[in-house]
Each structure stands twice: as C-alpha cells, then as structure tokens.
Design a protein around this motif. Structure first.
Motif, PDB file in Angstrom:
ATOM      1  N   ALA A 173      60.903  60.653  27.879  1.00  0.00           N
ATOM      2  CA  ALA A 173      60.757  61.347  26.760  1.00  0.00           C
ATOM      3  C   ALA A 173      59.675  62.322  26.353  1.00  0.00           C
ATOM      4  N   LEU A 219      61.207  59.760  19.392  1.00  0.00           N
ATOM      5  CA  LEU A 219      62.982  59.994  20.908  1.00  0.00           C
ATOM      6  C   LEU A 219      61.296  58.276  21.171  1.00  0.00           C
ATOM      7  N   ASP A 250      66.717  54.767  23.752  1.00  0.00           N
ATOM      8  CA  ASP A 250      67.262  55.354  23.265  1.00  0.00           C
ATOM      9  C   ASP A 250      68.019  56.349  24.844  1.00  0.00           C
ATOM     10  N   VAL A 287      69.793  59.523  25.184  1.00  0.00           N
ATOM     11  CA  VAL A 287      70.547  61.384  25.145  1.00  0.00           C
ATOM     12  C   VAL A 287      71.609  61.562  26.120  1.00  0.00           C
ATOM     13  N   HIS A 293      70.830  60.589  20.864  1.00  0.00           N
ATOM     14  CA  HIS A 293      70.589  61.894  20.552  1.00  0.00           C
ATOM     15  C   HIS A 293      71.413  62.819  21.486  1.00  0.00           C
ATOM     16  N   VAL A 343      67.575  69.075  27.068  1.00  0.00           N
ATOM     17  CA  VAL A 343      66.453  68.535  28.239  1.00  0.00           C
ATOM     18  C   VAL A 343      66.141  69.169  29.561  1.00  0.00           C
ATOM     19  N   LEU A 379      64.308  67.061  24.906  1.00  0.00           N
ATOM     20  CA  LEU A 379      63.847  65.915  24.420  1.00  0.00           C
ATOM     21  C   LEU A 379      63.202  64.705  25.177  1.00  0.00           C
ATOM     22  N   CYS A 380      63.999  65.617  26.475  1.00  0.00           N
ATOM     23  CA  CYS A 380      63.179  64.608  27.939  1.00  0.00           C
ATOM     24  C   CYS A 380      62.908  65.137  29.210  1.00  0.00           C
TER      25      CYS A 380
END
Length: 238
Positions: free
Chosen positions: A99, A104, A108, A110, A155, A159, A182-183
């Motif tokens: 993350a 986040l 979690d 994604v 989520h 990415v 996000l990650c």
C-alpha cells in the motif's frame, strides 16, 4: 488438435484440459493450496520449471489455477501462452501488494481498475501515444458484486505495476502516491495488455500484505488468512 493436447516450452498439460477461466497467483505453491483446499477433482496440468498448474471444479464449474512467477516478463509469457495456445478467456491475477495510500491497511483487498506502469512492455504494439491499461469491466463489475454479497469491503482504483522492486530512486513511490495510486505490485500491466490485445478478459485482485510508508507487514501465517478472502472472491468469478 484440441487445446488439451497442445503444449508450449513452458506449459505441458499432458492431455489435461485448461479451463477458460484461470486464477493466477504469483507463487506456484499458492496455486497448489487453492487446488488442494477449494477445487474438487483437481488434476495437475503443469510442473515445468516448478510452475504448478491445476484444473478442477468449484461449485460445479470448471476452473484452473496456475502460478506465474514474479514480474511483467514472467506473467506476460504465461498469460500469452494460456490465451493464444490454450484458449483461456478469463484471467484473474490474485496476488499481494504494498500500500502507498494512508487509508489502506494490511489485509485490505484491492481491485485494480487501472494499471499505471514503469514497464516498457507496451512498446511492442507501436501505438502512436500512451495506452490506458485497464481491467475488463465485465470481470470487475462481477467481482464487485460478489464482494458486496460476501460483505467484503474492497478498494477499486489505479495500481502501480512496476518492474522495479528495489528502486534506486527512493522518491518514486511518493510521486505515484500523489497521483492517487493505491498500491504497488509487479504483474498487472503485462496481463492487462496481453488480454486487451487478444480481446479476452483480465482482472487483478490484490491483498495488501505490507504498507510501504508505514513500514508495516504481515507474517506468512497471517497472509494465509488474508489471501483466502481474495481467493474466495476470485473463485466465484468462474
């Protein structure tokens, strides 16, 4: 010749059918775990280079699972062969990610709606601009409905699919974070481009295994439980 009797230098099914829908964890041992714990009548279709693959049924629907290794080159090689040689139509990556957004947390889930990348994999298409790398909306929409029905918070967003795990530029992830990424993971861009070029469906479902900026990480044992939630969403897509 039927697809069940075809082979490549990297996938040799020995007559075992590969389903039109396949789950693609990076770790081949994760593929083995899914086959042994979720699939009925699972049969191994590949062990070349230790990249284990299995076909079985889940709730009466045929599904395959196979490891892909790490990084865009490895994912792209296996996904290309699965699509073009074995006729796979739905490719679902299930993997881990780090993350880079504060909202986040560990464990979690994604859904990678889009995949930004520092990879040059797309150069082969000779496009006159920058290609927007996205998931199959068909799979994404279905996965979100499954997650909602299971009561799983997810989520959905962009990415980073990076070729670099140990980056000499230690500011790079901060700049990606500022663009709402996000990650970070390493495979979705190659998978999505292969699928788009072939006109098939692909989706990347990720579990947050570490938070890069907060220096948080999960243990191997903890990841087993977190990954299971992701697997159960993916299996329902078959």
């Amino acid at each position: 010749m039927s697809t069940s009797h075809k082979e490549t230098p990297h996938i040799k099914p020995g007559g075992v059918e590969i389903a039109e829908t396949i789950l693609l964890p990076g770790d081949p041992l994760r593929a083995q775990f899914i086959a042994e714990n979720y699939l009925e009548n699972a049969v191994q279709f590949n062990n070349v280079r230790g990249m284990l693959g299995y076909t079985g049924t889940f709730k009466g629907r045929k599904i395959s699972v196979m490891g892909t290794g790490m990084g865009t080159p490895s994912m792209s090689l296996y996904s290309w062969e699965l699509i073009h040689v074995f006729g796979v139509k739905n490719l679902i990556r299930i993997g881990s990610a780090g993350a880079i957004q504060d909202h986040l947390n560990l464990y979690d889930i994604v859904f990678a709606m889009g995949s930004a990348t520092d990879s040059n994999y797309g150069h082969q298409y000779n496009l006159p601009g920058h290609y927007s790398i996205t998931a199959s909306f068909e799979l994404l929409e279905k996965a979100k409905k499954i997650a909602d029905a299971q009561g799983q918070k997810v989520h959905v967003g962009n990415v980073l699919s990076s070729d670099i795990f140990y980056n000499a530029d230690q500011t790079a992830l901060k700049r990606w974070s500022e663009m709402g990424i996000l990650c970070a993971e390493m495979e979705s861009a190659g998978l999505y481009m292969n699928a788009a070029h072939a006109g098939v469906n692909a989706l990347c479902i990720l579990t947050i295994s570490d938070h890069i900026f907060r220096h948080e990480s999960t243990t191997t044992e903890e990841r087993q439980t977190a990954f299971t939630k992701m697997m159960e969403i993916a299996l329902e897509l078959a």
